[in-house]
Structure formats: structure tokens, C-alpha cells
Design an enzyme around this catalytic site. Structure first.
Site, PDB file in Angstrom:
ATOM      1  N   LYS A 678      -2.316  36.867   7.224  1.00  0.00           N
ATOM      2  CA  LYS A 678      -3.743  37.105   7.001  1.00  0.00           C
ATOM      3  C   LYS A 678      -4.052  37.290   5.518  1.00  0.00           C
ATOM      4  O   LYS A 678      -3.154  37.556   4.705  1.00  0.00           O
ATOM      5  CB  LYS A 678      -4.215  38.299   7.816  1.00  0.00           C
ATOM      6  CG  LYS A 678      -4.306  37.977   9.305  1.00  0.00           C
ATOM      7  CD  LYS A 678      -4.930  39.076  10.131  1.00  0.00           C
ATOM      8  CE  LYS A 678      -5.106  38.617  11.592  1.00  0.00           C
ATOM      9  NZ  LYS A 678      -5.655  39.672  12.448  1.00  0.00           N
ATOM     10  N   ARG A 714       2.165  40.335  16.824  1.00  0.00           N
ATOM     11  CA  ARG A 714       1.618  38.976  16.990  1.00  0.00           C
ATOM     12  C   ARG A 714       1.881  38.217  15.688  1.00  0.00           C
ATOM     13  O   ARG A 714       1.351  38.582  14.629  1.00  0.00           O
ATOM     14  CB  ARG A 714       0.126  39.048  17.301  1.00  0.00           C
ATOM     15  CG  ARG A 714      -0.547  37.703  17.565  1.00  0.00           C
ATOM     16  CD  ARG A 714      -2.011  37.906  17.927  1.00  0.00           C
ATOM     17  NE  ARG A 714      -2.686  36.647  18.206  1.00  0.00           N
ATOM     18  CZ  ARG A 714      -3.293  35.889  17.276  1.00  0.00           C
ATOM     19  NH1 ARG A 714      -3.306  36.287  16.001  1.00  0.00           N
ATOM     20  NH2 ARG A 714      -3.888  34.757  17.614  1.00  0.00           N
TER      21      ARG A 714
END
Length: 734
Positions: A678, A714
Site C-alpha cells: 500500500k 492479507r
């Protein structure tokens, strides 16, 4: 007017053949001592007539002769007294043969009859009618039961057990089946295990409990009575305080017919659920659905736990949990429904504590103590023979207490007067623990056991999208291409623990695809995975990454095992789909949508006390709303939503304070963290290209391991992450 009497007190007699069962239930009973008290009630004027002559002339009762006759009768070596009543009747017959005696009261004291009490005392009155000795009343008293328990209001009183002394007198029961030892054991066990704050509460509930045991609850014995005295010798320095009560059956609800105090619909009713055959999670869901269609409303659920079998160890592991329901059914009718439901789901009779497709046990029916029938009674057509609620062994059953503590830690056991938390804290701790919570996947996938501190499972991201920020590819929207790409994840035999499939990018600034496009990207792919020739691929838990209710519903019907919702169930219809689908769900914290989530308005948590308190508060609201809609507590997984409506600094603060998120109402919920590749990772390490952020991800994942609270990671690179987790756990747990 009270009659005059001649009395014999403390007549000590040795019984060579004993008197009924001994303190150790030996058979035949050993010799024992007794003490006799005999009160002979005289006809009016008897004493006056004797006093007039002041001599033996006219004496109606010669107490010396009577005592010798009684002693000779009772101590005879050829006499065997099986029950005190027979002895007392024959003792009374001696003075009743005298013309001046109208009635005889006999008291038999058995000082060696009990291990925990000073004595068992039998009392009876007899008179003559038509030349026959007849009973005029019988009673039994157990004197000075000595025990220790937690009792008192003050902290220093509750720090250790105190001595109590108890006397209990019983009347109006079936003396043909009466046993003073069994009755005393009931008193001893109840009080020893109790933890009341006042003697008043203890003595009242002791009376209530005793009226539930068969000898006092029998509907054919309506005149049963109790007199109870409790002394607390250490309570005050210069005296011994005590309380005495006198009760009959009308003072308490009848346990045989059950007259509930208050409306059943308002009571907290708890049912333990368990299974260790077949698809264990699905069995539990089938049973709950059956209960819901037959008058039971589901209020709350615990987590689900996997446990080693208890009592009979040669069988598969159990999955156990507890549900709270509301119903208008009485305890007996509810038990019948539970038994019918077990049969409907597929339970067949094996053996006690043996394997079962489903096990449903009534744990608490509000604060009522219910006793119907007797243990061992022959079951009827519904499989019901008896009911004891709460079960007397509940305090030793961690597989019930631990899930109970998830939803009702402060609930007070109506007999033991201790909270569920207190009962659980008394159990021994072991490593590893006998119960471990699970992520309850059902067929074709299998549940995943969670540990404490957590060892994260690996969820691998597969974006079937053309525009995802790190791995978007138009080819991935083709199901044929996508299934080959997914199969490559499992080629080396070390595939991920969970596969997360998404059909629409939710990155900041992205444009949502149509609902039809998203469905066409994910549903055929899920079906292809479930029909793959690779058994590991067929059985892997599949997570559907979507915030659309229709997509989630169709994905689950196609074979998805989990719903991963970046909007936490806030879109119309999503919570209802989650509630009916029975699969685990990830409730992620976010604000706004892909267009405005990074705005100053959406990233402002100042009014909530900062980002940690803000995320925690809003996640709690999501959880409460989900549970209210019908989502089961054991299916909920939390995600703090890194990168969604958080500033760069907020993301780092959330990571540093992950354990703080799971305090208060959120304690015990599993946590998923998804920070892979991210933007805040790239900004922190200075990498603009998402695929070049692997080392930043490794540090993030290692930190999640060290936090001890992250259960699922994740990620995009599952193999590298697995190595990171193994190394992190190795260092953390060394």
C-alpha cells in the site's frame, strides 16, 4: 395445656449390628453408638396422684424400669435395626403400654453417622389407637454440618474460604426412601461450591436448591418442610451470629411442574452447541436454523472453539460454542425441541460422552434452578427422561464456560452464586490450552485454529481486475486465464491458507465497475476453483472481496467461504446476506468511498480522541449492528482498514497500537491486517512502484507477528510472507 412428662435424656446404647448405612455406606453396617432421648407424655393428674403419697405407690411411670427395658430391647445382639423408624416405634411401645402414658416422643441421635456433620437426629411421636402404636409425626435433623466456603461482602472476606456450621431439619417426606447421608451430601456440595456475599442470600438459595432434589420435589409429597440454621463463627469477635429460616414448597417454584418467575421470553437462556462428526460447523448452523424455525430467537453467539474430547478421548476433536436465545417455551418443552433438533440434524445414539453429529444442552434457563425427573430415567419418544439445569458438572466444563464467558462473563450461576468469569478462572491453565478459537470455515474448507499469541494465517490476494494498484491486468478478467494464474499459486504445494478474490478495484480514486462486470469476473472463477483437479485448490477457503450484497450472495452460492467487505457491511443488504450465508465475514473499517476517502474530512479523528480510539469506536458500532442483524459473533473478523480514510501517520500509529484496538467490547475478535504494497508502505521506505515494496511489507508483517494479535495477513506474496511469519514467531516465542 401442655401435658406433664417423664423424660429420659442421653441414654447411651451400643448397637452391635449398627443402624442402617454407615458414614461410609458399608454393608453390612458396623457396630455403632446411639443416644436416645425419650419423653413420655402423661395423662392429666398422673403427677398429682404420685405426689400425694410421695412414694412408689400409685406411680404411673417407673423411669428406671422403662430405661432398663428400652436398653435391653435396643442393644439385643439378635436385633438388627435397618431403619431408625422401626427402632423408635418399638421403643415407644414400651411406655405406651403403661396406663399413665398418652404419647411418646423419641429422639435418636447418631453421632457417628456422617463424615461432615456432628450427628444425624431422628425424631418421632407415637400414641396408641385401638391397641396399635401409630405415628403422629416424623422428622430428621442433620446437626452441625461443618464446611468452608467463600462468604462475605468485604474484599478481605472474599480472599479466602471461611468456616460455616449448618443445621437442617426435614419433615413431610417419603421416609421409605429417605437417606440422611445423600441429603447431607447435597447440602455440603451446594454450600462448599457457593460464593454468596450474605448469609441471608445463601440460606434462601440453599432452601431453593434443596426443594429441587427428588426427596423434596416429589409432587406426591406436598407437605415437605425445611428448617435451616446457618452459623458464621468467625464473623464477629465476641459472638456467633446465625440465621434460621422455616420453608415449605410453597415458598419456592415447584421444580417438578416448573412455575417460572417472570416471563420466559425475558430470561437469559443459554444453550451449549457441539459437534465432532462430519461437517462440524455446518451441523451447528443446521441446528440453529431448526431452533429458529421452532420458536427460538437467536440473541447472541460465542466464538466457536475446537477442543480435545473430554471423558472419552478416542474420538475426533469437538467444535463447541454457546448461543443465547429467547423463547416462550418452558424448560421441558425447550428440552424436547433440543432433542428433536438433534435427531433432525442426524444424531444417532452411540454411548455416553461418545461422538455425535450435534449436541445441544440447556445450560441456563434464566436464573431458575430446574430439576425434572431423576438422572437415569428411561427417555420418552423425544429422548427426554430427566432435566437438571444448571448441570451439576458445569463448573468443570471449560468447553462450556469459555464460550459462555464470551457473551455472559458476569452472569451469575443461580446455584453456585459465582459469575461465569469466576468459575472459568478456577479451572487449571494448560499449555497449549485445551480449547482454541477457530475461524469456522465449513465444507469443502476446514476450520482454522487460532492461537494466543497469534500465529497469522496467510491470505493471498488475487485481483481479477484490470486496474488494481499493484497487479491489475486486463487478462485477469478472463476466467480461463484467471484459473491458470490461481493454480500457479499452488504449484509448489505451499499455497496460501486463504485465497482472497476481488472483481473490482477499491484503491483511492478508482472508478467502480458495474455489478454485472464484477459478478462475471468472480463467480465463474470461484466455480472453476471448486471443480479443479487439484484437491488443495478445491478445499482452500475462498474469500470474496466485495462490498456489494448481490455479488457476495452469488459468490457464496458458487462456493466462496468468506465475505471480505471493505465497507464493513454498511452497503444496503450486505449485513442481511452475511447473516443468512453462515460464512465468516471480515468487517473492515473505512469511511467514504474511493473518491473521497483521502479527504481531510474523512481522515479527521480528532473529535473521537485520535485514530486509534476513532477506529475502535466505529468498528464497535459495525460489530453491534452486524450482530443485531443476525451475523453470528463467531463469524466476525475485524480489519482496521490500513490505507482507507487514514493519513500516512495514522496508518503507522494503528500498526504500532494494534493490541489497543482489541480492548473492551472488541476483546477476543480475530484480526486481519492488509497493508501489502500500500501507499503508506511505499512512502515510508521511498518506493513508488508497488511491486518493489516487498521488504517494507516484510517489516510490517513481522511487526504484526510480534504484536501477538493478528490472526490473518492479507498479502500479495504468500511464500515470502510465510517465511517472515515463521521467523518472527521463532524469535517472539523463543
Amino acid at each position: 395445656m401442655t401435658p406433664d412428662s417423664v423424660n429420659l435424656r442421653s441414654l447411651s446404647i451400643h448397637l452391635p449390628n449398627g443402624l442402617g448405612p454407615s458414614a461410609f455406606n458399608l454393608s453390612p453396617p458396623p457396630p455403632c453408638p446411639i443416644i436416645l432421648n425419650v419423653s413420655m407424655k402423661l395423662r392429666p393428674g398422673s403427677i398429682v396422684d404420685t405426689a400425694t403419697g410421695d412414694s412408689m405407690d400409685g406411680l404411673g411411670v417407673n423411669y428406671s424400669a422403662v430405661s432398663k427395658a428400652i436398653y435391653a430391647l435396643v442393644s439385643s445382639p439378635i436385633k438388627t435395626w435397618n431403619r431408625p423408624w422401626t427402632l423408635m416405634r418399638e421403643v415407644s411401645a414400651i411406655p405406651l403400654g403403661l396406663p399413665d402414658v398418652n404419647r411418646v416422643d423419641v429422639e435418636v441421635i447418631m453421632p457417628k453417622a456422617l463424615l461432615h456433620a456432628d450427628s444425624a437426629v431422628y425424631m418421632a411421636s407415637h400414641s396408641l389407637m385401638g391397641g396399635e402404636v401409630v405415628d403422629e409425626g416424623r422428622r430428621c435433623e442433620v446437626r452441625d454440618i461443618r464446611l468452608e466456603c467463600v462468604i462475605g461482602l468485604h474484599p478481605h472476606e472474599r480472599a479466602e474460604r471461611q468456616r460455616l456450621e449448618i443445621d437442617v431439619e426435614v419433615g413431610g417426606v417419603d421416609w421409605g426412601v429417605w437417606g440422611h447421608k445423600e441429603f447431607t451430601d447435597q447440602v455440603y456440595e451446594f454450600v462448599s461450591a457457593s460464593s454468596y456475599q450474605t448469609i441471608e442470600s445463601l440460606i434462601h438459595h440453599l432452601g431453593s436448591h434443596l426443594f429441587t432434589i427428588p426427596i423434596l420435589s416429589d409432587k406426591d409429597q406436598p407437605a415437605s418442610t425445611l428448617s435451616i440454621t446457618i452459623r458464621k463463627p468467625s464473623a464477629i469477635p465476641y459472638a456467633v451470629p446465625s440465621i434460621t429460616i422455616h420453608r415449605d414448597k410453597s415458598d419456592y417454584p415447584s421444580p417438578s411442574s416448573f412455575s417460572p418467575s417472570g416471563s420466559a421470553i425475558d430470561k437469559r437462556i443459554f444453550i451449549a452447541v457441539g459437534s465432532n462428526i462430519g461437517d462440524r460447523v455446518d451441523n451447528i448452523h443446521k441446528a440453529i436454523r431448526e431452533l429458529q424455525t421452532n420458536g427460538c430467537e437467536l440473541r447472541r453467539t460465542s466464538r466457536l472453539y475446537e477442543s480435545e474430547p473430554m471423558y472419552v478421548e478416542d474420538q475426533d476433536r469437538f467444535i463447541n460454542g454457546v448461543i443465547e436465545i429467547s423463547t416462550s417455551l418452558s424448560p421441558l418443552d425447550l428440552l424436547r425441541l433440543l432433542k428433536r433438533t438433534e435427531k433432525s440434524v442426524g444424531r444417532t445414539k452411540t454411548f455416553t460422552n461418545g461422538p455425535r453429529v450435534i449436541d445441544l444442552d440447556l445450560v441456563f434457563y434464566g436464573e431458575d434452578v430446574v430439576r425434572i425427573g431423576e438422572r437415569g430415567n428411561e427417555p420418552d419418544e423425544d429422548g427426554v427422561g430427566w432435566l437438571e439445569c444448571p448441570h451439576k458438572s458445569l463448573g468443570e466444563r471449560e468447553f462450556v464456560l469459555r464460550p459462555l464467558a464470551d457473551i455472559a462473563p458476569s452472569f451469575v450461576h443461580p446455584s453456585l452464586r459465582q459469575t461465569i468469569h469466576q468459575l472459568l478462572s478456577r479451572l487449571p491453565t494448560t499449555t497449549p490450552p485445551p480449547l482454541q478459537p477457530i475461524i469456522p470455515f465449513s465444507g469443502p474448507s476446514k476450520p482454522l485454529r487460532l492461537s494466543s499469541p497469534s500465529i497469522p494465517y496467510i491470505m493471498s490476494i488475487f485481483n481479477a481486475t484490470p486496474d488494481s494498484f499493484s497487479d491489475g491486468d486486463p487478462a485477469r478478467t478472463d476466467p480461463a486465464y484467471a484459473i491458470k494464474a490461481v493454480e500457479q499459486l499452488f504449484e509448489r504445494g505451499d499455497g496460501p491458507d486463504i485465497l482472497d478474490i476481488g472483481g473490482m478495484s477499491t484503491r483511492p480514486g478508482s472508478d467502480p465497475c458495474t455489478e454485472e462486470e464484477e459478478i462475471n469476473r468472480v463467480v465463474p472463477l470461484i466455480k472453476a476453483i471448486r471443480t479443479s483437479s487439484n484437491p488443495k485448490l478445491r478445499e482452500v477457503p475462498i474469500s470474496i472481496d466485495t462490498y456489494r450484497a448481490s455479488v457476495a450472495k452469488l459468490a457464496v452460492e458458487a462456493g466462496a467461504s468468506m465475505i471480505n467487505d471493505v465497507r464493513g457491511g454498511t452497503e444496503p443488504g450486505m449485513l442481511e446476506v452475511m447473516a443468512h450465508s453462515k460464512v465468516p465475514v471480515v468487517l473492515m473499517h473505512s469511511r467514504g468511498d474511493s473518491k473521497n476517502m483521502s479527504s481531510s474530512e474523512m481522515t479527521d479523528y480528532a473529535s473521537l480522541g485520535g485514530v486509534v480510539q476513532g477506529v475502535k469506536r466505529e468498528l464497535t458500532e459495525l460489530v453491534n449492528k452486524a450482530i443485531k442483524t443476525g451475523v453470528k459473533r463467531w463469524n466476525i473478523i475485524l480489519d482496521p482498514g490500513l490505507g482507507f480514510a487514514k493519513t500516512h501517520k495514522d496508518n503507522l500509529i494503528l500498526l504500532r497500537r494494534l493490541p489497543d484496538l482489541l480492548e473492551g467490547e472488541l476483546k477476543g475478535y480475530p484480526m486481519l491486517v492488509g497493508g501489502s504494497r500500500k501507499g503508506f508502505v511505499g512512502k515510508t521506505i521511498g518506493r513508488d512502484v508497488p511491486s518493489e515494496r516487498g521488504f517494507g511489507d516484510a517489516a510490517l508483517n513481522a511487526h504484526c507477528v510480534w504484536s501477538g494479535v493478528v490472526d490473518v495477513l492479507r498479502v500479495h506474496s504468500h511464500r515470502e510472507t510465510r517465511d517472515t511469519v515463521k521467523m518472527g514467531v521463532g524469535i517472539r516465542d523463543a
